[in-house]
Motif scaffolding. Structure first.
Motif, PDB file in Angstrom:
ATOM      1  N   PHE A  21       0.854  -1.188   0.000  1.00 61.52           N
ATOM      2  CA  PHE A  21       0.000   0.000   0.000  1.00 61.52           C
ATOM      3  C   PHE A  21       0.890   1.238   0.000  1.00 61.52           C
ATOM      4  N   GLY A  22       1.302   1.649  -1.180  1.00 62.60           N
ATOM      5  CA  GLY A  22       2.268   2.734  -1.312  1.00 62.60           C
ATOM      6  C   GLY A  22       1.754   4.081  -0.833  1.00 62.60           C
ATOM      7  N   GLY A  23       0.494   4.396  -1.148  1.00 64.18           N
ATOM      8  CA  GLY A  23      -0.067   5.682  -0.752  1.00 64.18           C
ATOM      9  C   GLY A  23      -0.197   5.823   0.755  1.00 64.18           C
ATOM     10  N   ILE A  24      -0.685   4.769   1.384  1.00 64.86           N
ATOM     11  CA  ILE A  24      -0.832   4.792   2.847  1.00 64.86           C
ATOM     12  C   ILE A  24       0.531   4.839   3.506  1.00 64.86           C
ATOM     13  N   ALA A  25       1.486   4.101   2.958  1.00 69.19           N
ATOM     14  CA  ALA A  25       2.830   4.091   3.529  1.00 69.19           C
ATOM     15  C   ALA A  25       3.475   5.468   3.430  1.00 69.19           C
ATOM     16  N   ALA A  26       3.312   6.130   2.310  1.00 67.87           N
ATOM     17  CA  ALA A  26       3.889   7.466   2.132  1.00 67.87           C
ATOM     18  C   ALA A  26       3.236   8.474   3.077  1.00 67.87           C
ATOM     19  N   SER A  27       1.925   8.383   3.227  1.00 68.68           N
ATOM     20  CA  SER A  27       1.222   9.298   4.128  1.00 68.68           C
ATOM     21  C   SER A  27       1.654   9.081   5.573  1.00 68.68           C
ATOM     22  N   ALA A  28       1.702   7.833   6.002  1.00 71.65           N
ATOM     23  CA  ALA A  28       2.097   7.527   7.377  1.00 71.65           C
ATOM     24  C   ALA A  28       3.545   7.928   7.632  1.00 71.65           C
ATOM     25  N   ALA A  29       4.421   7.736   6.654  1.00 70.39           N
ATOM     26  CA  ALA A  29       5.815   8.136   6.816  1.00 70.39           C
ATOM     27  C   ALA A  29       5.936   9.653   6.900  1.00 70.39           C
ATOM     28  N   GLY A  30       5.141  10.367   6.129  1.00 70.01           N
ATOM     29  CA  GLY A  30       5.146  11.833   6.194  1.00 70.01           C
ATOM     30  C   GLY A  30       4.674  12.338   7.544  1.00 70.01           C
ATOM     31  N   ILE A  31       3.611  11.736   8.062  1.00 64.61           N
ATOM     32  CA  ILE A  31       3.108  12.125   9.380  1.00 64.61           C
ATOM     33  C   ILE A  31       4.151  11.822  10.449  1.00 64.61           C
ATOM     34  N   ALA A  32       4.792  10.660  10.357  1.00 67.99           N
ATOM     35  CA  ALA A  32       5.823  10.294  11.336  1.00 67.99           C
ATOM     36  C   ALA A  32       6.977  11.284  11.293  1.00 67.99           C
ATOM     37  N   LYS A  33       7.364  11.718  10.106  1.00 71.13           N
ATOM     38  CA  LYS A  33       8.462  12.673   9.974  1.00 71.13           C
ATOM     39  C   LYS A  33       8.101  14.017  10.604  1.00 71.13           C
ATOM     40  N   ILE A  34       6.890  14.488  10.339  1.00 69.13           N
ATOM     41  CA  ILE A  34       6.443  15.762  10.907  1.00 69.13           C
ATOM     42  C   ILE A  34       6.397  15.693  12.430  1.00 69.13           C
ATOM     43  N   LEU A  35       5.820  14.619  12.967  1.00 68.78           N
ATOM     44  CA  LEU A  35       5.735  14.477  14.423  1.00 68.78           C
ATOM     45  C   LEU A  35       7.115  14.388  15.059  1.00 68.78           C
ATOM     46  N   PHE A  36       8.052  13.713  14.395  1.00 68.44           N
ATOM     47  CA  PHE A  36       9.402  13.601  14.937  1.00 68.44           C
ATOM     48  C   PHE A  36      10.083  14.962  14.990  1.00 68.44           C
ATOM     49  N   PHE A  37       9.933  15.767  13.940  1.00 70.36           N
ATOM     50  CA  PHE A  37      10.560  17.084  13.948  1.00 70.36           C
ATOM     51  C   PHE A  37       9.897  18.018  14.963  1.00 70.36           C
ATOM     52  N   VAL A  38       8.591  17.904  15.140  1.00 74.60           N
ATOM     53  CA  VAL A  38       7.913  18.693  16.177  1.00 74.60           C
ATOM     54  C   VAL A  38       8.434  18.286  17.551  1.00 74.60           C
ATOM     55  N   PHE A  39       8.618  16.978  17.760  1.00 74.28           N
ATOM     56  CA  PHE A  39       9.186  16.489  19.010  1.00 74.28           C
ATOM     57  C   PHE A  39      10.580  17.063  19.238  1.00 74.28           C
ATOM     58  N   LEU A  40      11.416  17.070  18.215  1.00 73.41           N
ATOM     59  CA  LEU A  40      12.772  17.606  18.365  1.00 73.41           C
ATOM     60  C   LEU A  40      12.760  19.096  18.696  1.00 73.41           C
ATOM     61  N   ILE A  41      11.872  19.850  18.076  1.00 70.15           N
ATOM     62  CA  ILE A  41      11.781  21.285  18.350  1.00 70.15           C
ATOM     63  C   ILE A  41      11.342  21.536  19.786  1.00 70.15           C
ATOM     64  N   ILE A  42      10.309  20.821  20.234  1.00 68.11           N
ATOM     65  CA  ILE A  42       9.837  20.996  21.609  1.00 68.11           C
ATOM     66  C   ILE A  42      10.906  20.563  22.599  1.00 68.11           C
TER      67      ILE A  42
END
Length: 57
Positions: A21-42
């Motif tokens: 499921f390429g579309g779902i995988a790309a979306s979930a990976a994008g969300i994970a990346k955003i959350l990780f960077f928000v975590f690093l900033i906080i």
């Protein structure tokens, strides 16, 4: 808390990619990346704030 969500979305992305499921995988990976960077900033903001506060004796 944000780091747990980032890891959860990363695992979802890996499982979705494994099953093709390429579309779902790309979306979930994008969300994970955003959350990780928000975590690093906080984390960096709280680290700097705690270092600026100093120790009270």
């Amino acid at each position: 808390m944000l780091l747990r969500w980032a890891i959860a979305f990363l695992i979802i992305a890996l499982i979705a990619a494994f099953f093709g499921f390429g579309g779902i995988a790309a979306s979930a990976a994008g969300i994970a990346k955003i959350l990780f960077f928000v975590f690093l900033i906080i984390f960096a903001i709280t680290l700097v704030a705690s270092l600026m506060q100093g120790r009270s004796i």
